[in-house]
Design a protein around this motif. Structure first.
Motif, PDB file in Angstrom:
ATOM      1  N   ALA A 175      64.750  82.967  44.874  1.00 28.20           N
ATOM      2  CA  ALA A 175      65.813  82.677  43.895  1.00 28.20           C
ATOM      3  C   ALA A 175      65.343  83.061  42.491  1.00 28.20           C
ATOM      4  CB  ALA A 175      66.185  81.197  43.944  1.00 28.20           C
ATOM      5  N   LEU A 176      64.113  82.685  42.160  1.00 26.91           N
ATOM      6  CA  LEU A 176      63.579  83.012  40.833  1.00 26.91           C
ATOM      7  C   LEU A 176      63.416  84.526  40.672  1.00 26.91           C
ATOM      8  CD1 LEU A 176      60.946  80.132  40.578  1.00 26.91           C
ATOM      9  CD2 LEU A 176      63.060  80.362  39.250  1.00 26.91           C
ATOM     10  N   TYR A 177      63.014  85.185  41.757  1.00 24.28           N
ATOM     11  CA  TYR A 177      62.856  86.650  41.724  1.00 24.28           C
ATOM     12  C   TYR A 177      64.208  87.327  41.462  1.00 24.28           C
ATOM     13  CZ  TYR A 177      61.787  91.385  43.371  1.00 24.28           C
ATOM     14  OH  TYR A 177      61.642  92.746  43.467  1.00 24.28           O
ATOM     15  N   THR A 178      65.246  86.863  42.166  1.00 31.36           N
ATOM     16  CA  THR A 178      66.591  87.433  41.979  1.00 31.36           C
ATOM     17  C   THR A 178      67.078  87.203  40.551  1.00 31.36           C
ATOM     18  OG1 THR A 178      67.083  86.920  44.290  1.00 31.36           O
ATOM     19  CG2 THR A 178      68.956  87.457  42.874  1.00 31.36           C
ATOM     20  N   LEU A 179      66.840  85.992  40.056  1.00 33.58           N
ATOM     21  CA  LEU A 179      67.271  85.672  38.690  1.00 33.58           C
ATOM     22  C   LEU A 179      66.593  86.602  37.682  1.00 33.58           C
ATOM     23  CD1 LEU A 179      68.931  83.541  37.020  1.00 33.58           C
ATOM     24  CD2 LEU A 179      66.743  82.411  36.629  1.00 33.58           C
ATOM     25  N   ARG A 180      65.299  86.854  37.910  1.00 36.09           N
ATOM     26  CA  ARG A 180      64.561  87.730  36.996  1.00 36.09           C
ATOM     27  C   ARG A 180      65.149  89.143  37.023  1.00 36.09           C
ATOM     28  NH1 ARG A 180      58.823  88.390  38.765  1.00 36.09           N
ATOM     29  NH2 ARG A 180      59.269  90.599  38.998  1.00 36.09           N
ATOM     30  N   LEU A 181      65.471  89.622  38.229  1.00 36.67           N
ATOM     31  CA  LEU A 181      66.069  90.960  38.337  1.00 36.67           C
ATOM     32  C   LEU A 181      67.404  91.013  37.601  1.00 36.67           C
ATOM     33  CD1 LEU A 181      65.479  91.842  42.107  1.00 36.67           C
ATOM     34  CD2 LEU A 181      64.259  92.763  40.135  1.00 36.67           C
ATOM     35  N   ALA A 182      68.227  89.974  37.811  1.00 30.88           N
ATOM     36  CA  ALA A 182      69.548  89.952  37.167  1.00 30.88           C
ATOM     37  C   ALA A 182      69.401  89.950  35.646  1.00 30.88           C
ATOM     38  CB  ALA A 182      70.340  88.728  37.632  1.00 30.88           C
ATOM     39  N   ARG A 183      68.396  89.211  35.172  1.00 36.03           N
ATOM     40  CA  ARG A 183      68.183  89.158  33.716  1.00 36.03           C
ATOM     41  C   ARG A 183      67.728  90.524  33.205  1.00 36.03           C
ATOM     42  NH1 ARG A 183      64.525  85.047  33.158  1.00 36.03           N
ATOM     43  NH2 ARG A 183      66.110  83.457  32.911  1.00 36.03           N
ATOM     44  N   GLU A 184      66.810  91.158  33.947  1.00 36.47           N
ATOM     45  CA  GLU A 184      66.326  92.490  33.545  1.00 36.47           C
ATOM     46  C   GLU A 184      67.474  93.497  33.506  1.00 36.47           C
ATOM     47  OE1 GLU A 184      61.883  92.051  35.542  1.00 36.47           O
ATOM     48  OE2 GLU A 184      63.240  93.595  36.300  1.00 36.47           O
ATOM     49  N   MET A 185      68.403  93.348  34.447  1.00 32.97           N
ATOM     50  CA  MET A 185      69.536  94.289  34.508  1.00 32.97           C
ATOM     51  C   MET A 185      70.645  93.898  33.528  1.00 32.97           C
ATOM     52  SD  MET A 185      69.938  95.177  38.578  1.00 32.97           S
ATOM     53  CE  MET A 185      70.497  93.563  38.993  1.00 32.97           C
ATOM     54  N   LYS A 186      70.425  92.775  32.800  1.00 31.73           N
ATOM     55  CA  LYS A 186      71.446  92.238  31.888  1.00 31.73           C
ATOM     56  C   LYS A 186      72.756  91.954  32.642  1.00 31.73           C
ATOM     57  CE  LYS A 186      69.653  94.074  27.515  1.00 31.73           C
ATOM     58  NZ  LYS A 186      68.281  94.029  27.995  1.00 31.73           N
ATOM     59  N   GLU A 187      72.603  91.403  33.844  1.00 30.10           N
ATOM     60  CA  GLU A 187      73.777  91.098  34.672  1.00 30.10           C
ATOM     61  C   GLU A 187      73.722  89.652  35.178  1.00 30.10           C
ATOM     62  OE1 GLU A 187      73.922  94.193  37.634  1.00 30.10           O
ATOM     63  OE2 GLU A 187      74.573  95.683  36.181  1.00 30.10           O
ATOM     64  N   LEU A 188      73.358  88.747  34.272  1.00 32.61           N
ATOM     65  CA  LEU A 188      73.286  87.334  34.661  1.00 32.61           C
ATOM     66  C   LEU A 188      74.653  86.791  35.075  1.00 32.61           C
ATOM     67  CD1 LEU A 188      70.812  85.728  32.092  1.00 32.61           C
ATOM     68  CD2 LEU A 188      70.539  85.873  34.578  1.00 32.61           C
ATOM     69  N   ASN A 189      75.713  87.455  34.609  1.00 28.91           N
ATOM     70  CA  ASN A 189      77.062  87.002  34.965  1.00 28.91           C
ATOM     71  C   ASN A 189      77.348  87.164  36.455  1.00 28.91           C
ATOM     72  OD1 ASN A 189      76.942  89.818  34.509  1.00 28.91           O
ATOM     73  ND2 ASN A 189      79.170  89.920  34.454  1.00 28.91           N
ATOM     74  N   ARG A 190      76.491  87.918  37.169  1.00 27.19           N
ATOM     75  CA  ARG A 190      76.693  88.076  38.619  1.00 27.19           C
ATOM     76  C   ARG A 190      76.148  86.887  39.406  1.00 27.19           C
ATOM     77  NH1 ARG A 190      73.947  93.581  40.177  1.00 27.19           N
ATOM     78  NH2 ARG A 190      74.624  92.972  42.277  1.00 27.19           N
ATOM     79  N   VAL A 191      75.338  86.057  38.767  1.00 26.82           N
ATOM     80  CA  VAL A 191      74.647  84.988  39.497  1.00 26.82           C
ATOM     81  C   VAL A 191      75.549  83.766  39.651  1.00 26.82           C
ATOM     82  CG1 VAL A 191      72.692  83.394  39.444  1.00 26.82           C
ATOM     83  CG2 VAL A 191      72.390  85.777  38.715  1.00 26.82           C
ATOM     84  N   ILE A 192      75.697  83.285  40.888  1.00 26.79           N
ATOM     85  CA  ILE A 192      76.425  82.042  41.147  1.00 26.79           C
ATOM     86  C   ILE A 192      75.542  81.140  42.005  1.00 26.79           C
ATOM     87  CG2 ILE A 192      78.715  83.071  40.912  1.00 26.79           C
ATOM     88  CD1 ILE A 192      78.905  83.169  43.937  1.00 26.79           C
ATOM     89  N   LEU A 193      75.866  79.842  41.991  1.00 20.99           N
ATOM     90  CA  LEU A 193      75.009  78.866  42.662  1.00 20.99           C
ATOM     91  C   LEU A 193      75.741  78.124  43.769  1.00 20.99           C
ATOM     92  CD1 LEU A 193      73.261  77.223  39.559  1.00 20.99           C
ATOM     93  CD2 LEU A 193      72.591  79.281  40.826  1.00 20.99           C
ATOM     94  N   GLY A 194      75.009  77.850  44.832  1.00 20.76           N
ATOM     95  CA  GLY A 194      75.547  77.042  45.924  1.00 20.76           C
ATOM     96  C   GLY A 194      74.439  76.194  46.513  1.00 20.76           C
TER      97      GLY A 194
END
Ligand SMILES: [Zn+2]
Length: 306
Positions: A266-285
């Motif tokens: 989860a932390l790895y995915t979040l880091r990738l999303a942040r690097e890609m400047k696409e944090l808006n793609r992240v949702i939680l369940g």
């Protein structure tokens, strides 16, 4: 009793919540509001701001938040409901009401897959989806809105089946991969039919979980092209980092991180999303109820972990 829908109060109401320490907006671009007071009249928010600027006259209910944090209702994007407040997965009653205490006001079903004797034939799959959609549309356990009626696709389904379900009110596809469709080309075809008729879709990313599920790797995820990459951090076994990166970079779909997955992934995915400047793609369940239990504070735990 906990499974009764809340009754609306008689007559006009004015709720004032004051002394709020931190007010979150839910908007990524402006996450913190300059406010310490909320007013809701007759169930609808009518004012948010500083106490000195707000008319608190005639409050029928006054709540002192004692400096705590207020957020919009949290959304759990990955649950497996079956019948109201009962889950056969843990033979537990009241699990949705418990999640409300963890701040969750909306849930999205990723499939009613724990139904005892879950039908796998196409007529049965459609009937169960329509039944679940109706049942949770008629009932808000504890006030929580549960978007349910999420069929798991099976071999042999036709475009007509998706049209029929959509016409009947079904709006979601359960996790691709928990049924007999596990290959990219078939999944892609059926997901496209679902999308054509206005249904959202998700997929079981990673290693197998419940009996009948199987490994869904990056190639299948990218080919199926569901709206959400369900539990990209595993449900519960995650894909290798290289495949997670491949998915994040290979599509623009939602990246779902779940409580019952792998925390490091989860932390790895979040880091990738942040690097890609696409944090808006992240949702939680949470992916609850599951073999690992029911986690009423699961979304809050995810927020604090991330
Ligand atoms: Zn899953």
């Amino acid at each position: 009793m906990s499974h009764d829908a809340p009754q609306a109060p008689a007559g006009p109401t004015k709720l004032v919540i004051r002394n709020i320490g931190l007010m979150l907006s839910g908007d990524m671009d402006k996450p913190i509001l300059d406010a310490d007071t909320i007013v809701a009249e007759n169930g609808k928010i009518t004012a948010i701001g500083r106490a000195k600027d707000i008319d608190m006259e005639g409050a029928t209910t006054l709540v002192d938040a004692n400096g705590t944090t207020v957020t919009p209702g949290l959304i759990d994007s990955h649950v497996h409901p079956v019948a109201g407040e009962w889950t056969p997965r843990q033979n537990q009653i009241g699990w949705i009401d418990s999640f409300l205490h963890g701040g969750v006001t909306t849930m999205i079903s990723a499939g009613e897959v724990h139904m005892p004797g879950r039908p796998k034939d196409i007529v049965g799959v459609k009937a169960m989806a329509i039944f679940a959609q109706r049942a949770f549309d008629n009932l808000r356990p504890g006030g929580v809105k549960v978007h349910a009626g999420a069929p798991v696709i099976e071999q042999g389904m036709t475009e007509e089946d998706f049209k029929e379900m959509a016409t009947a009110g079904v709006r979601w596809l359960g996790e691709v991969g928990l049924g007999s469709v596990k290959d990219g080309p078939t999944a892609r075809k059926m997901v496209a039919w679902a999308r054509k008729y206005g249904m959202n879709s998700t997929i079981h990313t990673g290693g197998p979980s419940i009996p009948g599920s199987g490994l869904i790797d990056a190639d299948v995820v990218l080919e199926a092209d569901t709206d959400i990459v369900g539990h990209i951090n595993g449900g519960h076994t995650a894909l290798p980092d290289g495949q997670i990166r491949c998915i994040c970079e290979g599509c623009k779909r939602g990246l779902e991180l779940v409580h019952n997955g792998n925390e490091r992934a989860a932390l790895y995915t979040l880091r990738l999303a942040r690097e890609m400047k696409e944090l808006n793609r992240v949702i939680l369940g949470t992916d609850a109820p599951a073999g690992s239990g029911v986690q009423p504070l699961g979304i809050l735990r995810m927020v604090s972990l991330l």
